[in-house]
Scaffold this active site. Structure first.
Site, PDB file in Angstrom:
ATOM      1  N   HIS A  95      -8.607  11.879 -15.547  1.00 35.78           N
ATOM      2  CA  HIS A  95      -9.791  11.306 -16.185  1.00 35.78           C
ATOM      3  C   HIS A  95      -9.885   9.832 -15.784  1.00 35.78           C
ATOM      4  O   HIS A  95     -10.068   8.963 -16.629  1.00 35.78           O
ATOM      5  CB  HIS A  95      -9.707  11.442 -17.704  1.00 35.78           C
ATOM      6  CG  HIS A  95      -9.732  12.857 -18.193  1.00 35.78           C
ATOM      7  ND1 HIS A  95      -9.697  13.168 -19.536  1.00 35.78           N
ATOM      8  CD2 HIS A  95      -9.800  14.051 -17.535  1.00 35.78           C
ATOM      9  CE1 HIS A  95      -9.743  14.489 -19.681  1.00 35.78           C
ATOM     10  NE2 HIS A  95      -9.792  15.037 -18.471  1.00 35.78           N
ATOM     11  N   TYR A 120      -9.595   5.796   5.134  1.00 38.89           N
ATOM     12  CA  TYR A 120      -8.598   6.529   4.355  1.00 38.89           C
ATOM     13  C   TYR A 120      -9.227   7.426   3.296  1.00 38.89           C
ATOM     14  O   TYR A 120      -8.624   8.426   2.896  1.00 38.89           O
ATOM     15  CB  TYR A 120      -7.562   5.578   3.753  1.00 38.89           C
ATOM     16  CG  TYR A 120      -6.453   5.314   4.731  1.00 38.89           C
ATOM     17  CD1 TYR A 120      -5.343   6.147   4.798  1.00 38.89           C
ATOM     18  CD2 TYR A 120      -6.539   4.270   5.646  1.00 38.89           C
ATOM     19  CE1 TYR A 120      -4.339   5.940   5.727  1.00 38.89           C
ATOM     20  CE2 TYR A 120      -5.546   4.057   6.584  1.00 38.89           C
ATOM     21  CZ  TYR A 120      -4.448   4.892   6.620  1.00 38.89           C
ATOM     22  OH  TYR A 120      -3.468   4.693   7.548  1.00 38.89           O
TER      23      TYR A 120
END
Length: 225
Positions: A95, A120
């Protein structure tokens, strides 16, 4: 790696994610697929910062509890992602603040929740799908995941958080962290007309690192299920 080591690895990465504020309270869950088709998964209402290796839930290949505490209510979510991502060996669901915030913005493309901001992000998370809101534990979320047909290893659940699959727990954790940092970058740069990676730069990454991006539209020969 032995099951004992896998349990310890779940606890170690869970503690790291919790201590860095990436999933507060008792939120988030981690699973790992075992050689016999069963899973290890974090228990329901357990903080990732204070996991006990001996109490991690052990499920059989049919998803039935074999030992340990009652598993997370998000079993349908994990099950659908394992089912459609044949290479997945671990799943991380958090979360994390910036990823959750991203899901609430009106302009987000459900097929590519984030633009190609950094190399990335593409190398770790690939591209990220956004699925509609379902209450936590709702079995219907499994159908939404299956609807993605295994094309995405990283998915955002609207108003809820990211769920990311990897070929190892380390890979899933790193990809989840990269997704969170990229969401943070997006929020920092929103409405500032930032410069994203060009199609040529993305193509170079795809060729150099053999990336399988859903937007390429060609998934033949890749193991997704």
């Amino acid at each position: 790696m032995s099951e004992t080591r896998l349990r310890e690895e779940i606890c170690r990465y869970g503690r790291s994610l919790f201590e860095r504020g990436l999933t507060p309270g008792s939120s988030g869950n981690i699973s790992m697929r075992l050689e016999d088709g069963g899973w290890l998964v974090t228990p329901t209402n357990a903080s990732l910062g204070f996991l006990d290796p001996a109490r991690i839930s052990r499920l059989d290949a049919g998803g039935r509890l074999v030992s340990g505490d009652k598993p997370t209510k998000e079993i349908p979510l994990h099950s659908a992602l394992y089912e459609t991502r044949g290479s997945a060996r671990a799943i991380v669901h958090l979360h994390s603040t910036h990823a959750v915030a991203l899901t609430m913005l009106p302009e987000i493309d459900a097929r590519a929740a984030l633009p190609p901001m950094t190399p990335y992000y593409l190398m770790r998370a690939g591209e990220t799908a956004l699925v509609p809101y379902y209450r936590p534990g709702d079995p219907a979320v499994a159908d939404a995941i299956r609807g993605l047909a295994g094309r995405y290893s990283s998915v955002l659940l609207s108003n809820h958080g990211p769920v990311v699959a990897g070929d190892s727990l380390e890979a899933a954790v790193f990809a989840t962290e990269e997704l969170e940092e990229t969401a943070k970058l997006y929020l920092l740069l929103r409405n500032l007309n930032p410069r994203y990676l060009s199609p040529q730069q993305v193509a170079d990454l795809v060729e150099t690192f053999n990336l399988d991006l859903p937007s390429l539209g060609d998934h033949e020969g890749h193991d997704h299920g």
